[in-house]
Design a protein around this motif. Structure first.
Motif, short mmCIF file in Angstrom:
data_model
loop_
_atom_site.label_atom_id
_atom_site.label_comp_id
_atom_site.label_asym_id
_atom_site.label_seq_id
_atom_site.Cartn_x
_atom_site.Cartn_y
_atom_site.Cartn_z
N ILE A 23 0.74 -1.29 -0.05
CA ILE A 23 0.14 -0.09 -0.17
C ILE A 23 0.73 1.11 -0.09
CG2 ILE A 23 -1.70 1.28 1.23
CD1 ILE A 23 -2.81 -1.35 0.07
N THR A 24 0.58 2.19 -0.84
CA THR A 24 1.29 3.47 -0.81
C THR A 24 0.31 4.59 -0.99
OG1 THR A 24 1.28 3.87 -3.30
CG2 THR A 24 2.86 2.24 -2.49
N PRO A 25 0.66 5.97 -0.86
CA PRO A 25 -0.21 7.02 -0.93
C PRO A 25 -0.61 7.21 -2.40
CG PRO A 25 1.87 7.67 0.15
CD PRO A 25 2.15 6.44 -0.69
N GLY A 26 -0.96 6.18 -3.04
CA GLY A 26 -1.25 6.18 -4.47
C GLY A 26 -2.72 6.27 -4.72
N GLU A 27 -3.27 5.84 -5.80
CA GLU A 27 -4.62 5.91 -6.14
C GLU A 27 -5.52 4.92 -5.25
OE1 GLU A 27 -2.52 2.59 -8.90
OE2 GLU A 27 -2.04 4.82 -8.49
N MET A 81 0.55 11.64 -1.73
CA MET A 81 -0.79 11.47 -2.04
C MET A 81 -1.04 12.68 -3.09
SD MET A 81 -4.36 11.17 0.21
CE MET A 81 -4.47 12.95 0.57
N LYS A 82 -0.77 13.79 -2.66
CA LYS A 82 -1.17 15.04 -3.68
C LYS A 82 -0.27 14.86 -5.17
CE LYS A 82 -2.13 18.52 -0.17
NZ LYS A 82 -1.61 19.87 0.34
N ILE A 83 0.68 14.34 -5.20
CA ILE A 83 1.58 14.11 -6.25
C ILE A 83 0.97 12.88 -7.13
CG2 ILE A 83 3.76 13.29 -7.13
CD1 ILE A 83 5.04 14.81 -5.07
N ALA A 84 0.57 11.85 -6.41
CA ALA A 84 -0.18 10.78 -7.36
C ALA A 84 -1.50 11.15 -7.76
CB ALA A 84 -0.33 9.62 -6.25
N LEU A 85 -2.14 12.11 -7.06
CA LEU A 85 -3.55 12.73 -7.47
C LEU A 85 -3.49 13.69 -8.71
CD1 LEU A 85 -6.52 12.95 -6.73
CD2 LEU A 85 -5.81 15.10 -5.47
#
Length: 362
Positions: free
Chosen positions: A47-51, A293-297
């Protein structure tokens, strides 16, 4: 009041109470009977701060999956190819997979179809340590290049970069190193000279003390997009409304996270306590997770898109973008045949998916 009357009153109360209890149970049974279980395959092993935060944790914690009559489970896989295999085998209903891997699977006869967009940017880059003699992709000859795994989109990306630069895969040594902190550890240990990974993975590497320089990317890659929602051709035919309900809730999670990132992070910590900083939301780790998370978003929203009301159907991928992607896949050897968008993409659910009032998410 006589005992006969009291007995009648109490009996009536018991009857009413029993009827209400039975009605409540029947209602609960009806909801359970109507609720559809859906399994989502994530194209990574951790799990990562991704989608998974803004399209799974947020809508699940907000109750939007349940409102859509869905019970959504998440499984982790070792990259896009593995996630597609999960869909093809029936162990998952939906996968988040790289568009290139989806095209490669269709080219090999795997009966899968992309049905909803998830990213609008191509997030993969090749990074090298500061001061490295590697300044362009052609400089990678004879070097060791880390990828997430041999089943990941980063492997497809490095192969495409090498081909465009006039190199063969045999000109470099490909080393699976994982993403984020694991990739950072491999670079610190000098196990690789460069690494191909996605944008939020580079953010995590930086947070782990490895701040890389990104090599110039070939212009062909700027037209591409990456992670896309994919299902089996059979599921698309048999349960289109279930797929649309899932994507609709996921899209609302994207918008909510753009508008309320701090609240979205708290919801993600609740769903995924393994995320760094979950034990202390005020910690540096938590701030780093929020940044990642913001960068992934950013990969999933229009460039410079601050107001979701102006986005339109931003993830309804235009046929011309699929044409560019499929031409690239063929030219770089990802597919043997030049596929048409209709062979890979079915956008028939997009109008239904976007049938929600985004103003209510403010």
């Amino acid at each position: 009041m006589t005992s006969t009357v009291l007995h009648t009153v109490y009996a009536t109360r018991r009857t009413v109470l029993a009827a209400l209890t039975m009605a409540a149970l029947m209602s609960s049974w009806t909801v359970q009977a109507q609720e559809k279980t859906l399994t989502l395959a994530l194209a990574r092993s951790a799990i990562t701060p991704g989608e998974e935060t803004f399209t799974y944790a947020v809508p699940k914690q907000m109750g939007w999956f349940k409102r859509e009559g869905l019970n959504v489970n998440l499984i982790k896989t070792n990259g896009s190819t593995a996630a597609l295999q999960a869909v093809a085998s029936g162990s998952a209903d939906v996968a988040y997979a790289s568009s290139l891997n989806i095209a490669a699977a269709v080219d090999k006869g795997v009966p899968v179809r992309a049905f909803a967009g998830l990213t609008v940017q191509w997030p993969y880059f090749i990074g090298v340590p500061p001061g490295s003699p590697i300044k362009k992709v052609s400089d990678l000859k004879g070097k060791r290049v880390g990828v997430i795994s041999l089943a990941s989109a980063s492997y497809a990306d490095i192969r495409a970069n090498l081909k465009i630069a006039g190199l063969k895969e045999s000109d470099v040594t490909i080393v699976p190193v994982g993403a984020g902190a694991r990739a950072a550890a491999a670079l610190k240990a000098r196990e690789v000279d460069a690494v191909d990974s996605y944008s939020d993975s580079f953010t995590v590497m930086k947070q782990n003390g490895v701040d890389l320089q990104l090599l110039p990317r070939p212009p062909q890659l700027e037209k591409l997009f990456s992670v896309t929602m994919v299902t089996s051709a059979a599921a698309l035919k048999a349960q289109p409304e279930v797929l649309a309900r899932f994507a609709r809730a996921a899209y609302q999670g994207i918008i909510y996270t753009r508008l309320h990132p701090d609240a979205a992070l708290k919801l993600s910590f609740t769903e995924f306590p393994e995320l760094a900083g979950s034990a202390n939301p005020q910690s540096t780790d938590a701030k780093n997770t929020l940044e990642a998370m913001k960068i992934a978003l950013d990969d999933s929203i229009p460039s410079g898109g601050t107001d979701p009301k102006t986005w339109g159907e931003w993830l309804n991928l235009d046929v011309s973008r699929w044409e560019a992607l499929l031409a690239f896949a063929h030219e770089t050897g990802q597919t043997d045949k030049l596929l048409t968008p209709a062979q890979v993409w079915d956008g028939s659910l997009m109008k239904t998916i976007f049938s929600f009032d985004r103003s209510k998410l403010h």
